[in-house]
Design an enzyme around this catalytic site. Structure first.
Site, mmCIF file in Angstrom:
data_model
loop_
_atom_site.group_PDB
_atom_site.id
_atom_site.type_symbol
_atom_site.label_atom_id
_atom_site.label_comp_id
_atom_site.label_asym_id
_atom_site.label_seq_id
_atom_site.Cartn_x
_atom_site.Cartn_y
_atom_site.Cartn_z
ATOM 1 N N LYS A 159 -66.268 -68.448 32.065
ATOM 2 C CA LYS A 159 -67.609 -68.026 32.480
ATOM 3 C C LYS A 159 -68.098 -69.085 33.447
ATOM 4 O O LYS A 159 -68.369 -70.223 33.064
ATOM 5 C CB LYS A 159 -68.539 -67.916 31.267
ATOM 6 C CG LYS A 159 -69.983 -67.588 31.636
ATOM 7 C CD LYS A 159 -70.893 -67.609 30.405
ATOM 8 C CE LYS A 159 -72.354 -67.383 30.794
ATOM 9 N NZ LYS A 159 -73.261 -67.456 29.617
ATOM 10 N N VAL A 203 -71.039 -62.285 32.346
ATOM 11 C CA VAL A 203 -71.562 -62.594 31.015
ATOM 12 C C VAL A 203 -73.058 -62.750 31.208
ATOM 13 O O VAL A 203 -73.517 -63.698 31.847
ATOM 14 C CB VAL A 203 -70.942 -63.869 30.420
ATOM 15 C CG1 VAL A 203 -71.533 -64.146 29.034
ATOM 16 C CG2 VAL A 203 -69.436 -63.741 30.338
ATOM 17 N N TYR A 215 -66.594 -72.297 29.576
ATOM 18 C CA TYR A 215 -67.944 -72.025 30.048
ATOM 19 C C TYR A 215 -68.429 -73.228 30.848
ATOM 20 O O TYR A 215 -68.655 -74.296 30.291
ATOM 21 C CB TYR A 215 -68.853 -71.747 28.842
ATOM 22 C CG TYR A 215 -70.312 -71.477 29.151
ATOM 23 C CD1 TYR A 215 -70.762 -71.099 30.409
ATOM 24 C CD2 TYR A 215 -71.262 -71.586 28.129
ATOM 25 C CE1 TYR A 215 -72.097 -70.849 30.661
ATOM 26 C CE2 TYR A 215 -72.606 -71.335 28.365
ATOM 27 C CZ TYR A 215 -73.018 -70.966 29.630
ATOM 28 O OH TYR A 215 -74.347 -70.714 29.867
#
Length: 298
Positions: free
Chosen positions: A162, A204, A134
Protein backbone atom coordinates in the site's frame (compact mmCIF):
# COMPACT_ATOMS: atom_id res chain seq x y z
CA UNK A 1 -4.78 -13.79 -2.41
CA UNK A 2 -7.05 -11.73 -4.65
CA UNK A 3 -7.93 -8.38 -3.07
CA UNK A 4 -9.69 -6.93 -6.11
CA UNK A 5 -9.80 -3.24 -7.00
CA UNK A 6 -11.20 -1.65 -3.85
CA UNK A 7 -9.95 -2.53 -0.38
CA UNK A 8 -11.47 -0.60 2.53
CA UNK A 9 -9.36 0.45 5.48
CA UNK A 10 -12.20 -0.18 7.89
CA UNK A 11 -13.06 2.01 10.87
CA UNK A 12 -13.34 0.30 14.24
CA UNK A 13 -16.91 0.65 15.57
CA UNK A 14 -17.20 1.68 19.21
CA UNK A 15 -20.16 1.61 21.58
CA UNK A 16 -21.20 4.51 23.82
CA UNK A 17 -18.60 3.49 26.39
CA UNK A 18 -15.85 3.58 23.75
CA UNK A 19 -15.38 -0.17 23.59
CA UNK A 20 -15.19 -2.17 20.36
CA UNK A 21 -18.72 -3.08 19.28
CA UNK A 22 -18.89 -6.40 17.45
CA UNK A 23 -22.56 -6.05 16.50
CA UNK A 24 -21.86 -2.76 14.78
CA UNK A 25 -18.82 -4.33 13.15
CA UNK A 26 -20.99 -7.01 11.53
CA UNK A 27 -23.43 -4.37 10.28
CA UNK A 28 -20.60 -2.29 8.87
CA UNK A 29 -19.07 -5.29 7.12
CA UNK A 30 -22.38 -5.94 5.40
CA UNK A 31 -22.62 -2.31 4.30
CA UNK A 32 -19.08 -2.27 2.92
CA UNK A 33 -19.62 -5.43 0.91
CA UNK A 34 -22.84 -3.97 -0.51
CA UNK A 35 -20.86 -0.86 -1.53
CA UNK A 36 -18.23 -2.63 -3.60
CA UNK A 37 -15.56 -3.43 -1.05
CA UNK A 38 -13.63 -6.55 -2.08
CA UNK A 39 -11.38 -6.84 0.99
CA UNK A 40 -10.93 -5.03 4.29
CA UNK A 41 -7.97 -3.96 6.39
CA UNK A 42 -8.88 -4.03 10.08
CA UNK A 43 -6.88 -2.52 12.91
CA UNK A 44 -5.01 -0.16 10.60
CA UNK A 45 -4.65 3.61 10.81
CA UNK A 46 -8.32 4.21 9.97
CA UNK A 47 -9.20 1.58 12.56
CA UNK A 48 -7.48 3.71 15.25
CA UNK A 49 -4.85 1.07 15.86
CA UNK A 50 -2.75 3.49 17.90
CA UNK A 51 -5.40 3.51 20.64
CA UNK A 52 -6.29 -0.18 20.59
CA UNK A 53 -4.70 -2.50 23.14
CA UNK A 54 -3.05 -5.72 22.01
CA UNK A 55 -6.01 -7.64 23.42
CA UNK A 56 -8.48 -5.43 21.56
CA UNK A 57 -6.60 -5.87 18.30
CA UNK A 58 -6.57 -9.66 18.58
CA UNK A 59 -10.29 -9.69 19.39
CA UNK A 60 -10.97 -7.31 16.48
CA UNK A 61 -9.22 -9.59 13.99
CA UNK A 62 -11.22 -12.59 15.14
CA UNK A 63 -14.53 -10.70 15.14
CA UNK A 64 -13.82 -9.35 11.65
CA UNK A 65 -13.16 -12.83 10.28
CA UNK A 66 -16.47 -13.95 11.76
CA UNK A 67 -18.28 -10.90 10.36
CA UNK A 68 -16.92 -11.50 6.88
CA UNK A 69 -17.85 -15.17 6.97
CA UNK A 70 -15.51 -15.86 4.08
CA UNK A 71 -17.25 -13.39 1.78
CA UNK A 72 -14.19 -11.14 1.40
CA UNK A 73 -10.58 -11.35 2.62
CA UNK A 74 -9.74 -9.81 5.99
CA UNK A 75 -6.30 -8.23 6.29
CA UNK A 76 -5.02 -7.57 9.81
CA UNK A 77 -3.11 -4.35 10.35
CA UNK A 78 -0.55 -5.59 12.84
CA UNK A 79 2.34 -3.21 12.18
CA UNK A 80 4.02 -1.40 15.07
CA UNK A 81 7.43 0.12 15.67
CA UNK A 82 8.65 -2.91 17.64
CA UNK A 83 9.67 -5.78 15.36
CA UNK A 84 9.28 -8.49 18.00
CA UNK A 85 5.86 -7.27 19.17
CA UNK A 86 4.67 -6.95 15.57
CA UNK A 87 5.72 -10.51 14.83
CA UNK A 88 3.87 -11.78 17.92
CA UNK A 89 0.69 -9.91 17.02
CA UNK A 90 0.93 -11.07 13.40
CA UNK A 91 1.22 -14.69 14.51
CA UNK A 92 -1.84 -14.21 16.73
CA UNK A 93 -3.79 -12.77 13.79
CA UNK A 94 -2.69 -15.72 11.67
CA UNK A 95 -4.00 -18.12 14.33
CA UNK A 96 -7.28 -16.18 14.40
CA UNK A 97 -7.90 -16.93 10.75
CA UNK A 98 -7.22 -13.68 8.90
CA UNK A 99 -6.37 -13.90 5.22
CA UNK A 100 -3.35 -11.62 5.23
CA UNK A 101 -1.23 -9.19 7.21
CA UNK A 102 -0.54 -5.51 6.60
CA UNK A 103 2.67 -4.10 8.08
CA UNK A 104 3.17 -0.36 8.34
CA UNK A 105 6.70 1.03 8.26
CA UNK A 106 7.90 1.50 11.85
CA UNK A 107 6.98 4.95 13.11
CA UNK A 108 8.95 7.22 15.46
CA UNK A 109 12.10 5.07 15.27
CA UNK A 110 13.00 6.49 11.82
CA UNK A 111 14.90 3.35 10.69
CA UNK A 112 17.29 3.28 7.76
CA UNK A 113 16.31 1.59 4.50
CA UNK A 114 18.27 -1.49 5.57
CA UNK A 115 16.48 -1.38 8.91
CA UNK A 116 13.14 -1.32 7.10
CA UNK A 117 14.18 -4.29 4.99
CA UNK A 118 15.27 -6.32 8.02
CA UNK A 119 12.13 -5.41 9.98
CA UNK A 120 9.73 -6.55 7.26
CA UNK A 121 11.69 -9.63 6.25
CA UNK A 122 12.12 -10.78 9.86
CA UNK A 123 8.36 -10.69 10.40
CA UNK A 124 7.38 -12.15 7.03
CA UNK A 125 9.77 -15.08 7.49
CA UNK A 126 7.80 -16.14 10.59
CA UNK A 127 4.44 -16.15 8.78
CA UNK A 128 2.75 -18.34 6.23
CA UNK A 129 0.18 -15.68 5.30
CA UNK A 130 0.67 -13.14 2.50
CA UNK A 131 1.99 -9.78 3.67
CA UNK A 132 1.14 -6.30 2.40
CA UNK A 133 3.68 -3.58 3.15
CA UNK A 134 2.40 -0.11 4.03
CA UNK A 135 4.43 2.97 3.23
CA UNK A 136 2.95 6.15 4.70
CA UNK A 137 5.75 8.66 5.37
CA UNK A 138 3.31 11.39 6.39
CA UNK A 139 2.58 9.37 9.54
CA UNK A 140 5.76 7.37 10.11
CA UNK A 141 8.36 10.04 9.20
CA UNK A 142 10.24 7.51 7.09
CA UNK A 143 9.77 6.95 3.37
CA UNK A 144 10.39 3.42 2.17
CA UNK A 145 12.22 3.99 -1.10
CA UNK A 146 11.32 2.03 -4.23
CA UNK A 147 14.58 0.09 -4.04
CA UNK A 148 13.62 -1.24 -0.61
CA UNK A 149 10.12 -2.25 -1.70
CA UNK A 150 11.56 -3.89 -4.83
CA UNK A 151 14.03 -5.90 -2.73
CA UNK A 152 11.27 -6.97 -0.34
CA UNK A 153 9.08 -8.11 -3.24
CA UNK A 154 11.54 -11.00 -3.59
CA UNK A 155 10.52 -12.35 -0.16
CA UNK A 156 8.09 -15.15 -1.08
CA UNK A 157 5.13 -14.14 1.08
CA UNK A 158 5.50 -10.36 0.73
CA UNK A 159 2.99 -10.01 -2.07
CA UNK A 160 1.73 -6.41 -2.07
CA UNK A 161 2.32 -2.83 -0.97
CA UNK A 162 0.00 0.00 0.00
CA UNK A 163 1.85 3.05 -1.29
CA UNK A 164 0.70 6.19 0.50
CA UNK A 165 3.70 8.35 -0.28
CA UNK A 166 1.54 10.43 -2.62
CA UNK A 167 4.38 10.25 -5.15
CA UNK A 168 3.34 8.87 -8.53
CA UNK A 169 6.95 8.60 -9.67
CA UNK A 170 7.68 6.38 -6.68
CA UNK A 171 4.57 4.26 -7.30
CA UNK A 172 5.54 3.92 -10.96
CA UNK A 173 9.06 2.79 -10.08
CA UNK A 174 7.72 0.09 -7.77
CA UNK A 175 5.26 -1.17 -10.39
CA UNK A 176 7.90 -1.20 -13.12
CA UNK A 177 10.47 -3.13 -11.12
CA UNK A 178 8.52 -5.74 -9.17
CA UNK A 179 7.18 -9.09 -10.46
CA UNK A 180 3.79 -9.01 -12.22
CA UNK A 181 2.24 -10.99 -9.36
CA UNK A 182 3.33 -8.35 -6.81
CA UNK A 183 0.33 -6.08 -6.20
CA UNK A 184 0.64 -2.33 -5.80
CA UNK A 185 -2.21 -0.37 -4.22
CA UNK A 186 -2.53 3.37 -3.83
CA UNK A 187 -3.02 4.50 -0.26
CA UNK A 188 -4.32 7.92 -1.30
CA UNK A 189 -7.97 8.05 -2.36
CA UNK A 190 -7.57 10.99 -4.72
CA UNK A 191 -4.75 9.21 -6.56
CA UNK A 192 -6.84 6.12 -7.30
CA UNK A 193 -7.30 6.80 -11.01
CA UNK A 194 -3.80 8.24 -11.64
CA UNK A 195 -2.25 5.24 -9.86
CA UNK A 196 -4.35 2.75 -11.83
CA UNK A 197 -3.37 4.59 -15.01
CA UNK A 198 0.32 3.87 -14.33
CA UNK A 199 -0.40 0.22 -13.52
CA UNK A 200 -1.51 0.01 -9.90
CA UNK A 201 -3.89 -2.79 -8.95
CA UNK A 202 -6.33 -0.64 -7.01
CA UNK A 203 -6.86 1.38 -3.85
CA UNK A 204 -6.83 0.82 -0.09
CA UNK A 205 -9.40 3.44 0.72
CA UNK A 206 -11.15 5.39 3.44
CA UNK A 207 -13.73 7.05 1.15
CA UNK A 208 -14.92 3.62 -0.02
CA UNK A 209 -16.92 3.35 3.21
CA UNK A 210 -19.38 5.61 1.37
CA UNK A 211 -18.45 5.72 -2.34
CA UNK A 212 -16.91 2.29 -2.83
CA UNK A 213 -19.28 1.39 -5.66
CA UNK A 214 -18.47 4.60 -7.51
CA UNK A 215 -14.75 3.98 -7.09
CA UNK A 216 -15.26 0.51 -8.54
CA UNK A 217 -17.12 2.07 -11.46
CA UNK A 218 -14.29 4.51 -12.09
CA UNK A 219 -11.66 1.78 -12.21
CA UNK A 220 -13.81 -0.43 -14.42
CA UNK A 221 -14.52 2.45 -16.81
CA UNK A 222 -10.80 3.10 -17.17
CA UNK A 223 -9.92 -0.55 -17.70
CA UNK A 224 -12.67 -0.96 -20.30
CA UNK A 225 -11.21 1.88 -22.35
CA UNK A 226 -13.76 4.50 -21.36
CA UNK A 227 -11.02 6.81 -20.16
CA UNK A 228 -12.84 10.13 -20.56
CA UNK A 229 -15.81 8.86 -18.55
CA UNK A 230 -13.47 7.55 -15.86
CA UNK A 231 -11.78 10.95 -15.70
CA UNK A 232 -15.10 12.75 -15.34
CA UNK A 233 -16.17 10.42 -12.54
CA UNK A 234 -12.80 10.95 -10.84
CA UNK A 235 -13.34 14.72 -11.02
CA UNK A 236 -16.72 14.37 -9.35
CA UNK A 237 -15.47 12.01 -6.61
CA UNK A 238 -12.38 13.96 -5.55
CA UNK A 239 -14.28 16.63 -3.55
CA UNK A 240 -15.85 13.90 -1.40
CA UNK A 241 -12.45 12.24 -0.96
CA UNK A 242 -11.00 15.56 0.14
CA UNK A 243 -13.82 16.04 2.64
CA UNK A 244 -12.90 12.73 4.27
CA UNK A 245 -9.58 14.27 5.30
CA UNK A 246 -10.59 17.76 6.47
CA UNK A 247 -9.78 16.55 10.00
CA UNK A 248 -7.69 13.64 11.27
CA UNK A 249 -9.10 10.35 10.01
CA UNK A 250 -11.37 8.58 10.83
CA UNK A 251 -13.45 11.42 12.36
CA UNK A 252 -14.81 12.62 8.98
CA UNK A 253 -15.73 9.19 7.63
CA UNK A 254 -17.31 8.09 10.91
CA UNK A 255 -19.36 11.29 10.78
CA UNK A 256 -20.38 10.59 7.17
CA UNK A 257 -21.49 7.10 8.11
CA UNK A 258 -23.43 8.42 11.10
CA UNK A 259 -25.26 10.94 8.88
CA UNK A 260 -26.22 8.02 6.65
CA UNK A 261 -27.65 6.16 9.63
CA UNK A 262 -24.72 3.77 10.03
CA UNK A 263 -23.57 3.98 13.64
CA UNK A 264 -19.88 3.28 14.16
CA UNK A 265 -19.59 5.33 17.34
CA UNK A 266 -17.12 8.10 18.05
CA UNK A 267 -13.35 8.30 18.03
CA UNK A 268 -10.89 7.81 20.87
CA UNK A 269 -8.70 10.57 22.25
CA UNK A 270 -6.46 12.15 21.18
CA UNK A 271 -8.80 12.30 18.15
CA UNK A 272 -11.91 14.41 18.66
CA UNK A 273 -15.31 14.79 16.98
CA UNK A 274 -15.72 17.18 14.07
CA UNK A 275 -16.56 20.81 14.72
CA UNK A 276 -19.90 22.09 13.46
CA UNK A 277 -18.17 23.72 10.49
CA UNK A 278 -16.38 20.49 9.62
CA UNK A 279 -19.60 18.51 9.94
CA UNK A 280 -21.32 20.88 7.52
CA UNK A 281 -18.54 20.31 5.00
CA UNK A 282 -19.04 16.55 5.30
CA UNK A 283 -22.81 16.93 4.95
CA UNK A 284 -22.36 19.01 1.81
CA UNK A 285 -19.94 16.47 0.35
CA UNK A 286 -22.40 13.68 1.08
CA UNK A 287 -25.19 15.56 -0.66
CA UNK A 288 -23.00 16.15 -3.69
CA UNK A 289 -21.89 12.51 -3.77
CA UNK A 290 -25.49 11.36 -3.65
CA UNK A 291 -25.99 12.91 -7.07
CA UNK A 292 -23.30 10.78 -8.67
CA UNK A 293 -25.16 7.95 -10.39
CA UNK A 294 -23.80 4.56 -11.35
CA UNK A 295 -22.55 4.39 -14.94
CA UNK A 296 -24.70 2.49 -17.47
CA UNK A 297 -23.51 -0.95 -18.45
CA UNK A 298 -22.19 -1.25 -21.98
Amino acid sequence: MNLGNVVTAMVTPFNKEGRVDNAKLKELMDVLISRGTEAVVVGGTTGESATLSMEEKAALYKASVEASGGRIPVIAGTGMNDTHATAELSLQAQRDGVDGIMLVAPYYNKPSQQGLYEHFKTIADQLTLPVMLYNVPGRTMVNMLPETTIALSEVPNITAVKEASGNLDQITAVIANTPPEFKVYSGDDSLTLPAVAVGADGIVSVSSHVIGSEMQDMIQLYRSGRVEEAAKLHQRLVPFMQAMFIAPSPSPVKTALHIQGIDTGGVRLPLIPLSQTEREIVEHALNEAAGISRFPSS
